[in-house]
Design an enzyme around this catalytic site. Structure first.
Site, PDB file in Angstrom:
ATOM      1  N   SER A 196       0.388  -0.934  -0.461  1.00 29.40           N
ATOM      2  CA  SER A 196      -0.030  -0.108  -0.162  1.00 29.40           C
ATOM      3  C   SER A 196       1.003   1.040   0.193  1.00 29.40           C
ATOM      4  CB  SER A 196      -0.610   0.194   1.829  1.00 29.40           C
ATOM      5  OG  SER A 196      -0.468  -0.073   2.620  1.00 29.40           O
ATOM      6  N   LYS A 197       0.307   2.317   0.099  1.00 26.52           N
ATOM      7  CA  LYS A 197       0.755   3.825  -0.052  1.00 26.52           C
ATOM      8  C   LYS A 197       2.188   3.360   1.205  1.00 26.52           C
ATOM      9  CE  LYS A 197      -1.184   6.384  -3.488  1.00 26.52           C
ATOM     10  NZ  LYS A 197      -2.585   6.476  -3.406  1.00 26.52           N
ATOM     11  N   ARG A 198       2.196   3.665   2.669  1.00 29.68           N
ATOM     12  CA  ARG A 198       2.491   3.077   3.605  1.00 29.68           C
ATOM     13  C   ARG A 198       3.954   3.355   3.295  1.00 29.68           C
ATOM     14  NH1 ARG A 198       1.893  -0.740   6.375  1.00 29.68           N
ATOM     15  NH2 ARG A 198       0.265  -1.928   5.294  1.00 29.68           N
ATOM     16  N   HIS A 199       4.386   1.715   2.101  1.00 32.02           N
ATOM     17  CA  HIS A 199       5.559   1.527   1.195  1.00 32.02           C
ATOM     18  C   HIS A 199       5.901   2.519   0.728  1.00 32.02           C
ATOM     19  CE1 HIS A 199       2.924  -2.558   2.992  1.00 32.02           C
ATOM     20  NE2 HIS A 199       4.328  -2.492   3.689  1.00 32.02           N
ATOM     21  N   GLY A 200       5.249   2.997   0.239  1.00 26.47           N
ATOM     22  CA  GLY A 200       6.184   4.086  -0.859  1.00 26.47           C
ATOM     23  C   GLY A 200       5.356   4.287  -2.125  1.00 26.47           C
TER      24      GLY A 200
END
Ligand code: GLU
Length: 485
Positions: free
Chosen positions: A252-256
Site C-alpha cells: 500500500s501507499k505506506r510502503h512508498g
C-alpha cells in the site's frame, strides 16, 4: 491454438505497480508464445472512469514498453476495446441469459439491500443475498411495478455443490457454492456489471488465458458460471500472487509510491523497473536476478510463478536501478537524464553541442555513484554553478591551510600557465606545488575541491578540474582566495 491474453485496467486511477506486474506477465506470456496481447479498457463505471486516467495508464504502459497488439489506438478484429462501446454485445448476451432462465428480476431497493447487509454484519455473518426475489408471484411483480420500482437483473448461481476451476498457478480451486449468492449483472438503469461484462468480453475477444491478480480469485466462479450458462467453455486462468511490502502486509501507499509513473518521475529506468517487476512472483532458477527483456520473453513461463505473496522492495529496485545506470553508455545516460538537466536549467532544450558534451562528461564522472536519474542535477551541480555556500566540513578543509588565499592565488597562476590542461598534468602540478610549499598533498587537494565545489566529495579532483576547464578553475580559485583572506 494461438495464445490470446488481455490486460483489462479500469481507468479509475493511475496504473499501480500491481497492475503493471499483471500487464508485464501477460505481455511476456504473449510474446513467449508468439501470441496476442490485448488491451481492454474496463470503463463501465461512468462516475469513476476518467479520460485522464486512461491517458496516464497508456503512458505508463508505453514507458515500460508493454505495447499492445489490439486495443485503443491500434484497433483489431475483436473490438471495440472500450467496454463503454460494447453495449450491444452485452445486451445480446444478457437477453440470452434472460431467455435461458438463468436470471431473475430483483426489485429490492438499495436501502433494503443495505438493511439486509447491516443485519448480517450485526449477526457477524457474511452477507449473501437471500434470493427473496427469485420466485416472485405475478401479483408481487405487478405491485412492485405499480410502485415504480425498477428491477436489477440477478444471475442465478448454483445453490449447492462445489464450484471449481483450474488455475495454472494454484491448481484446482474449489469453493462451496453456498459462499456465493445470486449477483447483479445489470443495474436498474440497464448498465451491466463487472463480472458479467468481463466474462462476456473474455470469450467474445477469444481470450485463451486470463492472467490477473489473486484478488480476482473469488470473482472467477461467478464468471465461469456466466460463461457456462451462455454455452461457452471458460478460458484458462492464472492468478498471480499478491504484492506485499517488506513487512509482508499487502502493498500500500505506506510502503512508498504505488503509481508506476511516480517511479518514472523519481528517476527509475524502465529496463530496471521491468526486470524488477518480472521477479515479483516469477523466478527463472531462484538465483539469477538480471534479465534483458528478450531473455525474459524467452524464459518466462507460468509454471515458475509462485503462489505465495511477492515482496515489493523499493531498496532492491533502487539498487537494481543503479546497476542498470552503470551499464549505460555515457551518452545514453545523459539522454535519460536530459529532462532533469533541463528542469535544473543546466541544459536547455536548445543547448548547443558543446554544452551537451560538457554535461554528458560531467555526468559520466558521477555515473558510478548514481542510483536514480533524478540525482543527476545535484551530483553535477558544481559543473554548472559556482559554490555559494560551502559545506561545513569543506570550509574546515580550507581553514586547515595556514594561508588559503596565498595557496589559491599561487595555484590559480600555475593553472593559468598549465599545458596541456588535462588530468595527468593537473595532478602533477598539484603534487609538485604541495611538495615545494611543504603543505601536505592531501590538504591541498581537499582545499582545492572545496574552492571549486564547496564540497568534500565528488569525482576525482583531477578529472573534475580538467572538465571544469582552466577558466572556471582559475576564477573559482581567485574567488576562494578573496573569501578566505
Ligand atoms: N478491471 C479489472 C481490474 O482492473 C480487471 C480484472 C480482470 O483482469 O479480469 O481489476
Amino acid at each position: 491454438m494461438t495464445v490470446r491474453v488481455r490486460f483489462a485496467p479500469a481507468p479509475t486511477g493511475n496504473l499501480h505497480v500491481g497492475g503493471a506486474r499483471t500487464a508485464l506477465f501477460n505481455w511476456l506470456f504473449a510474446r513467449h508464445h508468439d501470441g496476442t496481447f490485448v488491451l481492454r479498457v474496463e470503463d463501465t463505471d461512468p462516475e469513476r472512469s476518467k479520460g485522464e486516467y486512461l491517458d496516464s495508464i497508456l503512458d505508463a504502459l508505453a514507458w515500460l514498453g508493454l505495447y499492445w497488439d489490439e486495443g485503443p489506438g491500434v484497433g483489431g478484429d475483436y473490438g471495440p476495446y472500450m467496454q463503454s462501446a460494447r453495449g450491444d454485445i452485452y445486451r445480446e448476451h444478457l437477453d440470452r441469459l434472460v431467455a435461458g432462465g438463468y436470471t431473475y428480476d430483483c426489485y429490492c431497493k438499495p436501502e433494503e439491500l443495505e438493511a439486509q447487509r447491516e443485519e448480517a454484519r450485526a449477526g457477524k455473518r457474511a452477507y449473501r443475498y437471500d434470493g427473496r426475489c427469485a420466485k416472485l408471484t405475478d401479483d408481487r411483480v405487478a405491485a412492485y411495478e405499480a410502485e415504480d420500482r425498477r428491477p436489477s437483473v440477478r444471475f442465478r448461481m448454483p445453490r449447492d455443490g462445489i464450484l471449481s476451476f483450474d488455475d495454472l498457478i494454484r491448481g484446482t480451486v474449489e469453493v462451496p457454492a453456498e459462499e456465493y449468492d445470486d449477483f447483479i449483472i445489470a443495474r436498474p438503469d440497464g448498465t451491466p456489471t463487472y463480472n458479467f461484462v468481463c466474462a462476456v468480453d473474455d470469450v467474445t475477444m477469444a481470450v485463451t488465458h486470463i492472467i490477473r491478480g489473486e484478488d480476482h480469485v473469488s470473482n472467477t466462479p461467478k464468471q465461469t458460471e456466466v460463461l457456462r450458462a451462455l454455452g461457452y467453455d471458460p478460458p484458462t486462468y492464472a492468478h498471480l500472487p499478491l504484492l506485499l511490502g517488506p513487512d509482508r502486509s499487502r502493498l500500500s501507499k505506506r510502503h512508498g509510491a504505488t503509481s508506476v509513473l511516480e517511479y518514472q518521475k523519481e528517476g527509475f529506468l524502465a529496463v530496471a523497473f521491468v526486470n524488477f517487476l518480472a521477479l515479483l512472483g516469477w523466478s527463472y532458477d531462484d538465483a539469477r536476478e538480471y534479465f534483458a527483456r528478450d531473455e525474459l520473453v524467452k524464459y518466462f513461463s507460468l509454471d515458475r510463478v509462485k503462489k505465495s505473496g511477492a515482496v515489493f522492495d523499493v531498496e532492491k529496485l533502487t539498487w537494481m536501478n543503479g546497476t542498470y545506470i552503470r551499464e549505460l553508455p555515457a551518452h545514453g545516460l545523459f539522454d535519460k537524464c536530459r529532462p532533469w538537466f533541463a528542469r535544473a536549467g543546466y541544459v536547455p532544450g536548445d543547448a548547443d553541442e558543446g554544452t551537451v558534451e560538457y554535461a554528458a562528461s560531467a555526468l559520466a564522472l558521477e555515473q558510478e555513484k548514481m542510483k536514480l536519474l533524478s540525482e543527476a542535477p545535484e551530483l553535477v551541480k558544481p559543473f554548472f554553478e559556482e559554490p555559494d555556500e560551502y559545506e561545513e566540513k569543506a570550509e574546515k578543509n580550507v581553514r586547515k591551510l595556514e594561508d588559503p588565499a596565498q595557496v589559491f592565488a599561487e595555484l590559480a597562476d600555475r593553472f593559468d600557465a598549465l599545458e596541456p590542461f588535462d588530468a595527468g598534468a593537473i595532478e602533477e602540478l598539484i603534487r609538485a606545488y604541495a611538495e615545494e610549499s611543504g603543505v601536505g598533498a592531501g590538504k591541498v587537494i581537499h582545499a582545492v575541491r572545496a574552492a571549486l565545489s564547496g564540497r568534500t566529495w565528488g569525482p576525482s579532483l583531477f578529472e573534475m578540474v580538467e572538465l571544469l576547464g582552466r577558466e572556471r578553475c582559475v576564477k573559482r580559485l581567485n574567488e576562494a582566495g578573496e573569501r578566505f583572506k
